[in-house]
Write an enzyme that holds these catalytic residues in place. Structure first.
Site, mmCIF file in Angstrom:
data_model
loop_
_atom_site.group_PDB
_atom_site.id
_atom_site.type_symbol
_atom_site.label_atom_id
_atom_site.label_comp_id
_atom_site.label_asym_id
_atom_site.label_seq_id
_atom_site.Cartn_x
_atom_site.Cartn_y
_atom_site.Cartn_z
ATOM 1 N N LYS B 97 0.865 -1.175 0.000
ATOM 2 C CA LYS B 97 0.000 0.000 0.000
ATOM 3 C C LYS B 97 0.903 1.227 0.000
ATOM 4 O O LYS B 97 1.606 1.494 0.974
ATOM 5 C CB LYS B 97 -0.893 -0.010 1.242
ATOM 6 C CG LYS B 97 -1.712 1.270 1.405
ATOM 7 C CD LYS B 97 -2.567 1.246 2.656
ATOM 8 C CE LYS B 97 -2.949 2.664 3.062
ATOM 9 N NZ LYS B 97 -3.624 2.718 4.355
ATOM 10 N N GLY B 158 -7.087 8.580 10.468
ATOM 11 C CA GLY B 158 -7.160 8.531 11.924
ATOM 12 C C GLY B 158 -8.201 9.451 12.541
ATOM 13 O O GLY B 158 -8.343 9.511 13.758
ATOM 14 N N ALA B 184 -9.149 5.240 5.165
ATOM 15 C CA ALA B 184 -8.900 6.388 6.047
ATOM 16 C C ALA B 184 -10.144 7.206 6.366
ATOM 17 O O ALA B 184 -10.870 7.625 5.473
ATOM 18 C CB ALA B 184 -7.845 7.314 5.462
ATOM 19 N N GLY B 185 -10.346 7.409 7.623
ATOM 20 C CA GLY B 185 -11.378 8.332 8.068
ATOM 21 C C GLY B 185 -12.732 7.716 8.392
ATOM 22 O O GLY B 185 -13.570 8.348 9.031
ATOM 23 N N ASN B 206 -8.913 1.079 10.334
ATOM 24 C CA ASN B 206 -8.011 0.813 11.442
ATOM 25 C C ASN B 206 -8.447 1.543 12.716
ATOM 26 O O ASN B 206 -8.900 0.948 13.693
ATOM 27 C CB ASN B 206 -6.582 1.213 11.048
ATOM 28 C CG ASN B 206 -5.521 0.713 12.028
ATOM 29 O OD1 ASN B 206 -4.384 0.493 11.652
ATOM 30 N ND2 ASN B 206 -5.848 0.489 13.302
ATOM 31 N N THR B 207 -8.370 2.881 12.682
ATOM 32 C CA THR B 207 -8.565 3.661 13.900
ATOM 33 C C THR B 207 -9.937 3.447 14.534
ATOM 34 O O THR B 207 -10.050 3.358 15.767
ATOM 35 C CB THR B 207 -8.350 5.159 13.594
ATOM 36 O OG1 THR B 207 -7.068 5.299 12.982
ATOM 37 C CG2 THR B 207 -8.401 5.990 14.857
#
Lengths: 444, 257, 64
Positions: B97, B158, B184-185, B206-207
């Protein structure tokens, strides 16, 4: 039901007639229509395969009202949604389709309608396309305009106020070679702001040359996207080669043209399939060449000189309207051109829904604009007295009279249905609440 | 879920459309998170090795999970290429990635450098999944230089701020012939579901999971949301009724057949 | 002076693998980049550090 296309002229010699019948009746004497001829550019391109793949195994009757509703609700309709909009199930939802199409048109084009005129400069043709008035076996008056005649016609047309011209020829690289067409483009640049071409497909280098001469837009009609049907309609000449014609727009783009236009000739075969393929031809090219301007036309079969029976079969006005609304919903950003093959009431109505380009002051004959434009003037004088129908018939009569007086003119490609002059069209469009646009363009 | 509906990346087929991140949480929870998520791909970062604690993340990643090392930390194409080479040497396989950020405040990806790195790595045989700002031209360029998918951000990495770039991601979904993986986000399962309904091919997250109170349970919630969104997309969303009736003055009244 | 993961060490003339082991990097979970070139594992104990060398010892970590 099928059209009866084949007509024999009594002016052909016995040998010529024999040859004609052999070509018509014996497939084995006709060349392979899927194989490029020597001297034809052959691009490495997967667009044709992609389009033909999408035509396989479609069951048009399998689409339901629910599919149509879903397509109408989709923010960005898929190919499957587009098929639903072309299907028989969508016909009764034509009003809803028109409403959505109108919204999309307004989003991308506001309330503008673009006016232009076609100019046929020669009607010699090497092809034998059985439905076409210019076909090489049809007994018509042939004509190739001299440069002085072209200049004169352009002067007449530009005086009427038109700023965009579409130059057309029959498909004869012998009589109307690229050099000849290039000179016509150079002349056109002097009188008009935008020059389009609807000529036989040429190689990349020739498109490049014609672009340098001033042409910026290339229109090529595939006529039908069904290769088997195509074979039975295009019996002789370069046009017989299906993939060479299919790649014409891509070659024009590679030659530097700013825009390209597409269409099938509706009424030749399954019109849903041909409408789907026309739009997909554009759609896949637009993904590959996103910087180009694209537009779709929608010609229906018309009667021609020596065969007044030719008609668009099952493509009635409602079906044509359905196709155009489906085009607009699936491809909201493309231009849609409606030619004078259609009548006034249709063109007025469709311009309010989805058409963005309308021809005016049209003649599909060769070298007869002045006579016809004079006839319009006479018509204006009696305008106040006559009913709509009388008016139309009388203009037609006047124009025919004007043209038949002039033996110098070449015959028409097809019989047109809307004879309005540029001024009349401008006023009518403005009267419908639309904003007529003559040019929005800078040649670079 | 329909077994025929596979996510294909670099010629490899996946049943799961949930790419799980492994950052910001205890290694002990990775196995449970992967299992609950049903994830078949997990992202990793390449960093200077620790000398004190001797835990190796590779010991916690379940077998048969495809590794997707990222190039985080890279500030330009050459650093990203360097990190990709290290990750392959570490046994990370040929997936990478590409993640290149020059901005330490918003951590937004640099599309220009990302295109350069993607081209180099794709030529070297990597299966490249570039993380990018959802820009149509950049996405087209990534497609042209050999990306296996594009990974537009939903909002700053994040941030858990959700689908801030929704309309632009939709454009990529409509125009690009590659899987679009929203990365993301994404902060909530409902947002993952919405992205999948739009036609996204997969979600990378992830986050949102790492910062949940119960990490494995949140992994389950995301799994269900992504599957629901995918099913809705495949099923074809139904019509939305709008207020008002049809015009009294029909648009198509002029037609004569 | 030799730089290992950003830290300066008096290690010139010493064996690379020995130094890395002394620093307690766990075997087999890292890769060494030696002066910007990835070093194959078989060269770890065949490499003698010299003044000015830059060594990065990297491994996988959690990340998104």
């Amino acid at each position: 039901m099928e059209n009866e296309f084949l007509v024999d002229s009594d002016k052909l010699s016995e040998a010529a007639l024999k040859r004609k019948h052999e070509i018509e009746n014996n497939k084995s004497v006709r060349i392979d229509h899927m194989k490029f001829l020597p001297n034809m550019d052959q691009l490495e391109s997967d667009i044709q395969d992609k389009v033909l793949e999408n035509l396989k195994d479609i069951d048009w009757d399998s689409y339901t009202d629910a599919d149509v509703y879903r397509a109408l609700a989709a923010k960005t309709p898929s190919i499957e949604d587009f098929k639903a909009l072309l299907s028989p199930a969508a016909k009764k939802h034509i009003e809803k389709m028109a409403a959505r199409a109108k919204i999309e048109t307004a989003k991308h084009f506001g309330n503008t309608v673009y006016l232009f005129t076609p100019l046929y400069i020669a009607n010699y043709c090497d092809n034998y396309c059985v439905y076409c008035g210019f076909n090489c076996y049809n007994d018509i008056k042939r004509k190739k305009m001299s440069f002085e005649e072209i200049r004169h016609e352009m002067e007449v047309i530009s005086k009427s106020g038109i700023e965009e011209i579409l130059i057309l020829t029959g498909e004869s690289p012998v009589y109307s070679d690229v050099k000849y067409i290039g000179e016509a483009c150079k002349l056109a640049r002097k009188y008009f702001k935008n020059v389009g071409l609807e000529i036989y497909p040429v190689n990349v280098n020739d498109y490049k040359y014609l672009h340098e001469c001033g042409a910026d837009y290339v229109t090529v009609f595939q006529e039908t996207y069904n290769p088997d049907k195509y074979e039975t309609l295009h019996l002789l000449g370069n046009k017989r080669i299906f993939p060479y014609r299919f790649q014409a727009q891509e070659r024009a783009i590679l030659g530097g043209m700013r825009g390209v236009a597409f269409s099938a000739l509706l009424g030749l075969t399954n019109f849903r399939e041909d409408a789907l393929a026309s739009a997909l031809h554009l759609y896949f090219l637009a993904r590959k060449y996103p910087h180009v301007e694209y537009s779709l036309s929608c010609p229906r079969l018309r009667p021609i000189v020596n065969n007044d029976k030719i008609n668009p079969l099952d493509v009635h006005e409602t079906e044509l309207c359905q196709i155009l609304c489906a085009y607009r919903i699936f491809l909201p950003y493309v231009g849609i051109t409606v030619s004078s093959r259609e009548e006034k009431h249709f063109r007025d109505g469709i311009a309010k829904i989805c058409a963005t380009k309308i021809s005016a002051g049209v003649s599909t004959g060769i070298g007869d604009h002045e006579e016809k434009y004079e006839a319009y003037k006479e018509e204006e004088e009696m305008e106040s007295k006559a009913s709509d129908f009388d008016k139309k018939e009388s203009i037609k009569a006047l124009q025919q009279e004007a043209v038949s007086e002039n033996e110098e003119c070449g015959d028409e490609q097809f019989d047109i249905s809307d004879r309005r002059s540029f001024d009349q069209m401008y006023d009518d469009m403005a009267g419908e609440g639309l904003q007529p646009v003559l040019n929005d363009y800078i040649y670079v | 879920m329909n077994k025929e509906d596979k996510l294909v990346l670099g010629g490899r087929e996946f049943n799961s459309r949930f790419i799980l991140g492994s950052g910001k949480y205890n290694l002990e929870l990775i196995k449970a998170a992967v299992e609950n998520a049903g994830a078949e791909i997990i992202t990793l970062a390449v960093r200077r090795a620790n000398t004190k604690d001797s835990e190796n993340i590779m010991d916690y990643v379940p077998e048969n999970v495809t590794l997707l090392p990222n190039t985080s930390g890279a500030r330009d194409a050459s650093e990203a290429v360097r990190i990709a080479h290290l990750s392959r040497e570490l046994g990370g396989g040929d997936f990478v990635k590409v993640e290149i950020m020059k901005d330490s405040k918003y951590l937004l990806p640099d599309n220009n450098e990302t295109i350069k790195a993607t081209e180099i790595l794709a030529k070297e045989g990597f299966v490249v999944l570039p993380y990018m700002y959802p820009d149509l031209y950049a996405a087209r360029e990534l497609e042209n230089v050999g990306a296996a998918a594009v990974m537009p951000l939903a909002s700053p990495i994040g941030s858990n701020r959700g689908l801030a770039t929704k309309d632009f991601i939709q454009i990529l979904i409509d125009e690009i012939d590659l899987p679009i993986i929203v990365d993301a986000g994404i902060g909530k399962p409902s947002e993952a579901c919405a992205a999948m309904e739009m036609g996204a091919s997969a979600i990378m997250c992830n986050t949102a999971i790492a910062t949940a109170k119960d990490i494995p349970m949140m992994a389950t919630a995301f799994k269900n949301a992504i599957e629901a969104g995918r099913s809705a997309y495949l099923a074809g969303l139904g019509r939305v009724l709008t207020r008002g009736s049809e015009s009294m003055d029909p648009l198509t009244g002029f037609l004569r057949d | 002076m030799v730089k290992i993961n950003g830290q300066s060490l008096e290690a010139a003339g010493r064996n690379l693998l020995e130094v890395v082991r002394e620093l307690e990097f766990k075997d087999n979970s890292y890769v060494i980049e030696y002066n910007l070139e990835i070093l194959k594992k078989e060269f770890y104990d065949k490499t003698t550090l010299k003044d000015g060398d830059v060594v990065e010892v990297v491994s996988f970590m959690g990340g998104g």
